[in-house]
Design an enzyme around this catalytic site. Structure first.
Site, short mmCIF file in Angstrom:
data_model
loop_
_atom_site.label_atom_id
_atom_site.label_comp_id
_atom_site.label_asym_id
_atom_site.label_seq_id
_atom_site.Cartn_x
_atom_site.Cartn_y
_atom_site.Cartn_z
N HIS A 187 1.48 4.41 -2.84
CA HIS A 187 1.70 5.85 -2.79
C HIS A 187 2.98 6.47 -3.42
O HIS A 187 2.78 7.34 -4.10
CB HIS A 187 1.50 6.12 -1.51
N HIS A 213 0.76 -1.22 -0.06
CA HIS A 213 -0.05 0.13 0.07
C HIS A 213 0.97 1.19 0.07
O HIS A 213 0.85 2.16 -0.82
CB HIS A 213 -1.02 -0.02 1.06
N GLU A 214 1.90 1.22 0.86
CA GLU A 214 2.67 2.58 0.92
C GLU A 214 3.59 2.81 -0.20
O GLU A 214 3.72 3.61 -0.68
CB GLU A 214 3.44 2.60 2.20
#
Length: 264
Positions: A147, A143-144
């Site tokens: 980003h 997820h990170e």
């Protein structure tokens, strides 16, 4: 061929809390950037609202190559971080390269929460990706990294009300802004809404009581909304969107046409 590593193989060292229960519910300034929706950093100022996939090509990593550095404090998690990177590398044209002396890079370090700059910083130089307590499972790292690649949250899309019901009454006080929608004319929206996306939080994110009250649920009844840690993998459309954003060569991550449910 798509290559996935299951999340439960990597719950190590006691950092196995779901990061959706530990991310910040405020918008502080971190390293001169605004922390938005709990785990995303944007250059402070009028551009920080221009989100979904990054709008400007200057926010993409040149040639899809992301230079990174992993701090010594994350040495015991280096294997899982590299496995998450390889998931992107195996299914997209994104490449991660360990820093030597490059000026622009992602500094993966132990912070006090989970967060990452979205896309490449206009300012250049090192940009943080924090993996604090509760942030070192496979799904959260994917997820990170998503980003860092350039993607915002799926539940913030300008068209999200066609697909999600937001239960504002169940959101804990001070966290309402985490469900703000993007401005349609200030974002690059790619592909259909994806319930399986690693960039979509679970049904109980920012809930007053994560055991009882959902903050989000699909418009179509009965569809599951797993948390990021429960998903633990990129979805078909996560891969498609990365490849489209970076103009990668065609890729078929699901040979035989097997795809997860996506509301088109």
């Amino acid at each position: 061929m798509i290559k996935y590593i299951g999340v439960f193989a990597f719950l190590v060292g006691g950092f196995c809390h779901d990061f959706e229960t530990v991310i910040s519910n405020q918008d502080p300034i971190v390293d001169g950037m605004r922390l938005v929706e709990g785990d995303m950093l944007f250059d402070d100022g009028p551009l920080f609202t221009e989100r979904n996939a990054v709008k400007y090509d200057q926010q993409l990593w040149p040639n899809g190559e992301i230079v990174y550095e992993i701090s010594p404090g994350l040495r015991q998690y280096e294997q899982i971080i590299r496995e998450a990177m390889r998931t992107y590398e195996d299914n997209t044209c994104i490449k991660f390269r360990r820093r030597t002396n490059e000026a622009d890079y992602v500094n993966i370090h132990v912070g006090d929460r989970c967060y990452s700059r979205v896309g490449k910083s206009f300012r250049g130089g090192p940009q943080p990706l924090s993996l604090g307590r509760g942030c070192t499972d496979f799904g959260t790292i994917l997820h990170e990294l998503g980003h860092s690649v350039g993607f915002d949250h799926e539940h913030s899309r300008a068209d999200r009300d066609e697909f999600l019901i937001i239960h504002k009454e169940n959101i804990k006080n001070g966290s309402e802004h985490n469900f703000d929608k993007l401005w349609e004319n200030n974002t690059r929206t790619i592909g259909p809404f994806d319930y399986d996306s690693i960039m979509l939080y679970g049904a109980y994110a920012f809930s007053k009581d994560t055991r009882k009250f959902k903050t989000m649920e699909p418009v179509e009844p009965g569809l599951p909304m797993k948390s990021v840690i429960q998903k633990g993998k990129l979805s078909y459309y996560d891969i498609v969107k990365v490849n489209k954003l970076y103009k990668c060569p065609p890729v078929n991550p699901y040979p035989g046409g097997i795809r997860p449910y996506v509301n088109v």
